[in-house]
Write a protein that holds these residues in place. Structure first.
Motif, PDB file in Angstrom:
ATOM      1  N   GLU A  42       0.837  -1.201   0.000  1.00  0.00           N
ATOM      2  CA  GLU A  42       0.000   0.000   0.000  1.00  0.00           C
ATOM      3  C   GLU A  42       0.874   1.254   0.000  1.00  0.00           C
ATOM      4  O   GLU A  42       1.974   1.276   0.531  1.00  0.00           O
ATOM      5  CB  GLU A  42      -0.890   0.027   1.243  1.00  0.00           C
ATOM      6  CG  GLU A  42      -1.921  -1.076   1.305  1.00  0.00           C
ATOM      7  CD  GLU A  42      -2.773  -0.932   2.544  1.00  0.00           C
ATOM      8  OE1 GLU A  42      -3.481   0.087   2.664  1.00  0.00           O
ATOM      9  OE2 GLU A  42      -2.713  -1.820   3.400  1.00  0.00           O
ATOM     10  N   GLU A  43       0.360   2.287  -0.607  1.00  0.00           N
ATOM     11  CA  GLU A  43       1.032   3.568  -0.584  1.00  0.00           C
ATOM     12  C   GLU A  43       0.037   4.625  -0.154  1.00  0.00           C
ATOM     13  O   GLU A  43      -1.135   4.559  -0.481  1.00  0.00           O
ATOM     14  CB  GLU A  43       1.616   3.914  -1.955  1.00  0.00           C
ATOM     15  CG  GLU A  43       2.765   3.009  -2.379  1.00  0.00           C
ATOM     16  CD  GLU A  43       3.388   3.454  -3.674  1.00  0.00           C
ATOM     17  OE1 GLU A  43       2.940   4.497  -4.211  1.00  0.00           O
ATOM     18  OE2 GLU A  43       4.303   2.791  -4.170  1.00  0.00           O
ATOM     19  N   GLY A  44       0.517   5.572   0.574  1.00  0.00           N
ATOM     20  CA  GLY A  44      -0.366   6.628   1.038  1.00  0.00           C
ATOM     21  C   GLY A  44       0.440   7.844   1.453  1.00  0.00           C
ATOM     22  O   GLY A  44       1.663   7.887   1.301  1.00  0.00           O
ATOM     23  N   PRO A  45      -0.224   8.843   2.005  1.00  0.00           N
ATOM     24  CA  PRO A  45       0.494  10.010   2.510  1.00  0.00           C
ATOM     25  C   PRO A  45       1.384   9.608   3.689  1.00  0.00           C
ATOM     26  O   PRO A  45       1.232   8.531   4.267  1.00  0.00           O
ATOM     27  CB  PRO A  45      -0.637  10.944   2.952  1.00  0.00           C
ATOM     28  CG  PRO A  45      -1.797  10.035   3.213  1.00  0.00           C
ATOM     29  CD  PRO A  45      -1.667   8.911   2.239  1.00  0.00           C
ATOM     30  N   THR A  46       2.307  10.468   4.023  1.00  0.00           N
ATOM     31  CA  THR A  46       3.277  10.118   5.064  1.00  0.00           C
ATOM     32  C   THR A  46       3.360  11.183   6.151  1.00  0.00           C
ATOM     33  O   THR A  46       3.148  12.370   5.903  1.00  0.00           O
ATOM     34  CB  THR A  46       4.683   9.931   4.460  1.00  0.00           C
ATOM     35  OG1 THR A  46       5.095  11.163   3.834  1.00  0.00           O
ATOM     36  CG2 THR A  46       4.696   8.807   3.453  1.00  0.00           C
ATOM     37  N   HIS A  47       3.676  10.717   7.354  1.00  0.00           N
ATOM     38  CA  HIS A  47       4.054  11.581   8.463  1.00  0.00           C
ATOM     39  C   HIS A  47       5.576  11.704   8.466  1.00  0.00           C
ATOM     40  O   HIS A  47       6.286  10.764   8.099  1.00  0.00           O
ATOM     41  CB  HIS A  47       3.631  10.978   9.804  1.00  0.00           C
ATOM     42  CG  HIS A  47       2.150  10.853   9.998  1.00  0.00           C
ATOM     43  ND1 HIS A  47       1.272  11.851   9.654  1.00  0.00           N
ATOM     44  CD2 HIS A  47       1.401   9.853  10.533  1.00  0.00           C
ATOM     45  CE1 HIS A  47       0.039  11.474   9.959  1.00  0.00           C
ATOM     46  NE2 HIS A  47       0.087  10.263  10.484  1.00  0.00           N
ATOM     47  N   GLY A  48       6.073  12.836   8.930  1.00  0.00           N
ATOM     48  CA  GLY A  48       7.508  13.021   9.058  1.00  0.00           C
ATOM     49  C   GLY A  48       7.927  13.086  10.517  1.00  0.00           C
ATOM     50  O   GLY A  48       7.360  13.854  11.299  1.00  0.00           O
ATOM     51  N   TRP A  49       8.916  12.266  10.904  1.00  0.00           N
ATOM     52  CA  TRP A  49       9.418  12.204  12.277  1.00  0.00           C
ATOM     53  C   TRP A  49      10.922  12.479  12.316  1.00  0.00           C
ATOM     54  O   TRP A  49      11.651  12.173  11.375  1.00  0.00           O
ATOM     55  CB  TRP A  49       9.212  10.809  12.862  1.00  0.00           C
ATOM     56  CG  TRP A  49       7.832  10.369  13.190  1.00  0.00           C
ATOM     57  CD1 TRP A  49       6.968   9.701  12.366  1.00  0.00           C
ATOM     58  CD2 TRP A  49       7.163  10.494  14.444  1.00  0.00           C
ATOM     59  NE1 TRP A  49       5.798   9.409  13.031  1.00  0.00           N
ATOM     60  CE2 TRP A  49       5.894   9.872  14.313  1.00  0.00           C
ATOM     61  CE3 TRP A  49       7.506  11.061  15.669  1.00  0.00           C
ATOM     62  CZ2 TRP A  49       4.974   9.810  15.354  1.00  0.00           C
ATOM     63  CZ3 TRP A  49       6.588  10.994  16.716  1.00  0.00           C
ATOM     64  CH2 TRP A  49       5.344  10.384  16.556  1.00  0.00           C
ATOM     65  N   PHE A  50      11.356  13.027  13.435  1.00  0.00           N
ATOM     66  CA  PHE A  50      12.792  13.116  13.714  1.00  0.00           C
ATOM     67  C   PHE A  50      12.972  13.050  15.223  1.00  0.00           C
ATOM     68  O   PHE A  50      12.326  13.803  15.968  1.00  0.00           O
ATOM     69  CB  PHE A  50      13.381  14.418  13.174  1.00  0.00           C
ATOM     70  CG  PHE A  50      14.841  14.600  13.506  1.00  0.00           C
ATOM     71  CD1 PHE A  50      15.795  13.717  13.028  1.00  0.00           C
ATOM     72  CD2 PHE A  50      15.261  15.659  14.307  1.00  0.00           C
ATOM     73  CE1 PHE A  50      17.147  13.887  13.336  1.00  0.00           C
ATOM     74  CE2 PHE A  50      16.594  15.836  14.622  1.00  0.00           C
ATOM     75  CZ  PHE A  50      17.551  14.950  14.129  1.00  0.00           C
ATOM     76  N   ILE A  51      13.813  12.113  15.672  1.00  0.00           N
ATOM     77  CA  ILE A  51      14.184  12.048  17.088  1.00  0.00           C
ATOM     78  C   ILE A  51      15.680  12.303  17.187  1.00  0.00           C
ATOM     79  O   ILE A  51      16.441  12.015  16.258  1.00  0.00           O
ATOM     80  CB  ILE A  51      13.835  10.687  17.715  1.00  0.00           C
ATOM     81  CG1 ILE A  51      14.514   9.544  16.961  1.00  0.00           C
ATOM     82  CG2 ILE A  51      12.328  10.487  17.782  1.00  0.00           C
ATOM     83  CD1 ILE A  51      14.345   8.180  17.623  1.00  0.00           C
ATOM     84  N   ALA A  52      16.114  12.846  18.317  1.00  0.00           N
ATOM     85  CA  ALA A  52      17.537  13.156  18.474  1.00  0.00           C
ATOM     86  C   ALA A  52      17.863  13.338  19.945  1.00  0.00           C
ATOM     87  O   ALA A  52      16.974  13.550  20.780  1.00  0.00           O
ATOM     88  CB  ALA A  52      17.893  14.429  17.700  1.00  0.00           C
TER      89      ALA A  52
END
Length: 695
Positions: free
Chosen positions: A614-624
């Motif tokens: 499946e393909e769909g919209p995406t969320h963007g994450w960054f941890i640091a």
């Protein structure tokens, strides 16, 4: 001659009565006297019984009622505690205000109509409504309970009521306080707001000395620390006249002010984080960022956008509130703690810990990714599922974290993919390539390789604080979800498949987390395995500034894992910023070595993660976390409708804002030189440089 007996008195009366009747003269006078006397005796008997009942049987009740017409107890609301940021900046204060109330017991029956009409004229309400409320309260169990006429009168109305007290018996002007939130929009989700106590709440809390006119915390800190912030009501015993005017004070017990809260939030950092999120938000309907102290769990900044100004609750209209509810960005929700999202590749830090701790891999294990993993359906081998990768090559655990290789973590979690022996063989050149890799000790193709398994992933995820509330001192926190095979069977009636484990390995499928959970887990990786309970209130102080309730860090769990494992994960995260998918963060902060991980999580229109092809919209994450060689803070950035590398750019700016605000930038050691495209020799050089600075 015999004498006739003289008739008795009663016989004489009877004869006289008969004679009067015969002659039509009516009821005799003497009979009337007897009847009247009996009636009088009956009345005196009734009066005597009533006097006994009133003077003896109900003596105490009527003495108290009589005294209440002369002596009255007035409850005095306490001053609500203030709220400060971590540097002592005042965030919430009490502003003076007025309230118009009415004591129904002080309004005589013949005055009810006139009072109602005068109040209706002054406050533009219906006289009939006020009149009905007065009558209802007069004959209730507590006729001295104040009726609220207006909780926000104008100065002119206050003056008019005061000047007309002689014609408005029972009407009073009360001096009260209202909350003023100086940073009501910037800190709305954290501070919360107060609202008027409801009838049900008053009945429930009256034993705790709450007043009918009180306001009570609804959300945020105002709700979580309601009892401490409110204080204790005082009491005044006063003598009043017939219309309720106070003549003198007989006794006075002043209220105890509420405690004030000192937050862990730095208002300057909070403001900068919000500005950065808004600048990078783009097409995202909402975004969130959290900065956490890795050694205590203190929340230094927590931003959720869009937000709203909590001051609007003083006079919000139904239309305005409905607009907030219908806003697609959901400004009333604190997305940092109340929303749950698929984590995507940032969850690979959990998979890495599970793989190393369970012995599925070692730091030297190398796995080849051809760019896609093919999984044959276990029931219908002719059906093939393709799990894609964003990269291709040979990776160890550190470089796999840096490059975010999906296939590497598929193997770590689920082992080699199922392959139907009846399928046609691979192309000779492809098979030759896989055989050559196997000769070098590299895991590739369908070689026998056992992954850690989904239950191990779930176990270590929970060890790091997932699948449960973090315990933050705010209302409405979500718990996220780490799904087991049993839960899937119960929810969907389906068995757990290899594909479910592969999806779980990269933070897709059924897995959901909150941004705060990710920040807590990142802090635990950085500090060596201590899972702290996050806090936004550092201490409670009294009116003299004395600390009454200090806060000590609360350890929720100490992850039972070899420290070397967490060290390896930290090194992979450092390599990610130096030469991997997190490089945009280093671009924004080139003076400090930081460690991070990006995530781009696909989701469907219901907000849950997609799986398989499946393909769909995406969320963007960054941890640091930063600095790498002496971790002080952990951070998470989340954008809806975005990608991990975009979140990394915003994350780098937030890290710079923290470093400049705290002075950490002046003492930071610069990172080693790195390029994005690494040769094997450059990879080794960077690894050695990171290892030297690894804790």
């Amino acid at each position: 001659m015999q004498r006739r007996p003289r008739p008795g008195k009663s016989e004489g009366v009877a004869r006289e009565y008969s004679q009067h009747i015969e002659h039509g003269e009516g009821f005799p006078v003497r009979a009337k006297v007897w009847v009247l006397g009996g009636f009088i005796l009956l009345l005196f008997g009734i009066l005597t019984v009533q006097l006994v009942r009133l003077q003896i049987l109900r003596h105490d009740e009527f003495v108290a009622r009589a005294a209440s017409n002369r002596v009255r107890t007035i409850e005095i609301a306490p001053s609500r505690g203030l709220i400060y940021d971590s540097n002592g900046n005042l965030l919430v204060e009490n502003a003076p205000a007025y309230r118009i109330t009415l004591i129904s017991a002080d309004v005589s029956d013949y005055e009810v109509k006139n009072v109602s009409e005068e109040l209706a004229e002054m406050f533009d309400v219906r006289a009939w409504d006020i009149e009905q409320q007065i009558w209802d309260r007069k004959y209730s169990n507590d006729p001295f309970l104040p009726l609220l006429i207006d909780d926000d009168p104008s100065p002119a109305q206050v003056i008019e009521v005061t000047s007309r007290r002689s014609t408005l018996p029972g009407v009073q002007v009360e001096t009260v306080s209202t909350r003023r939130y100086d940073h009501g929009r910037l800190l709305g989700h954290i501070l919360g707001y107060v609202g008027k106590i409801s009838e049900e709440e008053y009945e429930e809390l009256s034993d705790a000395r709450y007043l009918y006119s009180d306001q009570i915390g609804r959300t945020g800190i105002e709700a979580a620390y309601e009892r401490q912030l409110r204080g204790t009501a005082g009491r005044q015993l006063v003598e009043v006249d017939a219309v309720g005017n106070i003549l003198r004070t007989l006794d006075n017990r002043p209220p105890t002010p509420g405690l004030s809260a000192v937050l862990t939030i730095d208002i300057d950092l909070q403001r900068q984080v919000e500005e950065i999120l808004l600048e990078h938000q783009g097409a995202s309907l909402f975004a969130s960022a959290i900065v956490l102290d890795v050694n205590s769990g203190e929340v230094l900044a927590m931003v959720s956008v869009p937000n709203y100004d909590v001051n609007i609750y003083e006079e919000i209209t139904t239309a305005e509130y409905q607009a907030l509810l219908e806003d697609p960005g959901q400004p009333l929700i604190n997305h940092s703690i109340q929303d749950q999202f698929p984590p995507g590749s940032i969850f690979k830090i959990v998979t890495a810990v599970a793989g190393l701790a369970e012995g599925a891999i070692t730091p030297e294990t190398k796995i080849y990714s051809p760019g896609v993993l093919e999984v044959h359906n276990e029931l219908s081998p002719g059906i093939i599922y393709r799990f894609g990768d964003t990269t291709q090559g040979v990776y160890n655990i550190r470089t796999a974290l840096a490059e975010s290789s999906n296939v590497y973590f598929y193997y770590v979690a689920g082992g080699e993919p199922y392959r139907n022996p009846e399928n046609p063989p691979r192309h000779p050149s492809e098979q030759e390539r896989l055989d050559a890799l196997a000769d070098e000790g590299i895991v590739a193709g369908d070689v026998e390789f056992n992954g850690a398994g989904n239950e191990a992933l779930a176990k270590w995820a929970r060890e790091l604080g997932f699948d449960a509330q973090t315990g933050v001192d705010l209302e409405g926190e979500a718990a996220g979800l780490i799904t087991s095979a049993r839960q899937k069977l119960e929810a969907f009636g389906e068995d757990w498949r290899d594909g479910d484990t592969y999806n779980m390995a990269i933070g897709q499928g059924f897995t959901t987390v909150t941004p705060l959970q990710m920040a807590v887990a990142t802090a635990a990786i950085a500090n060596g395995g201590t899972v702290y309970e996050p806090r936004v209130v550092r201490e409670l102080i009294d009116t003299n500034g004395k600390v009454v309730q200090p806060w000590q860090p609360v350890v929720r769990n100490q992850v039972d894992v070899d420290p070397e494992i967490l060290r390896i994960v930290r090194e992979g995260m450092a390599l990610c910023t130096l030469a991997g998918t997190c490089h945009d963060a280093l671009v924004e902060l080139p003076e400090m070595l930081i460690a991070g991980k990006t995530g781009t999580a696909e989701f469907n229109q219901t907000g849950t993660a997609v799986s398989g092809e499946e393909e769909g919209p995406t969320h963007g994450w960054f941890i640091a976390f930063a600095p790498f060689d002496d971790p002080q803070i952990a951070m998470v950035v989340f954008f809806e409708f975005s990608a991990g590398y975009l979140a990394a750019g915003a994350g780098g700016e937030i890290l710079r804002a923290w470093a400049e605000t705290t002075g950490a930038l002046s003492t930071a050691l610069p990172p080693p030189y790195a390029r994005i495209a690494l040769t094997e020799e450059e990879d080794q050089r960077l690894y050695e440089a990171i290892r030297e600075r690894s804790q």
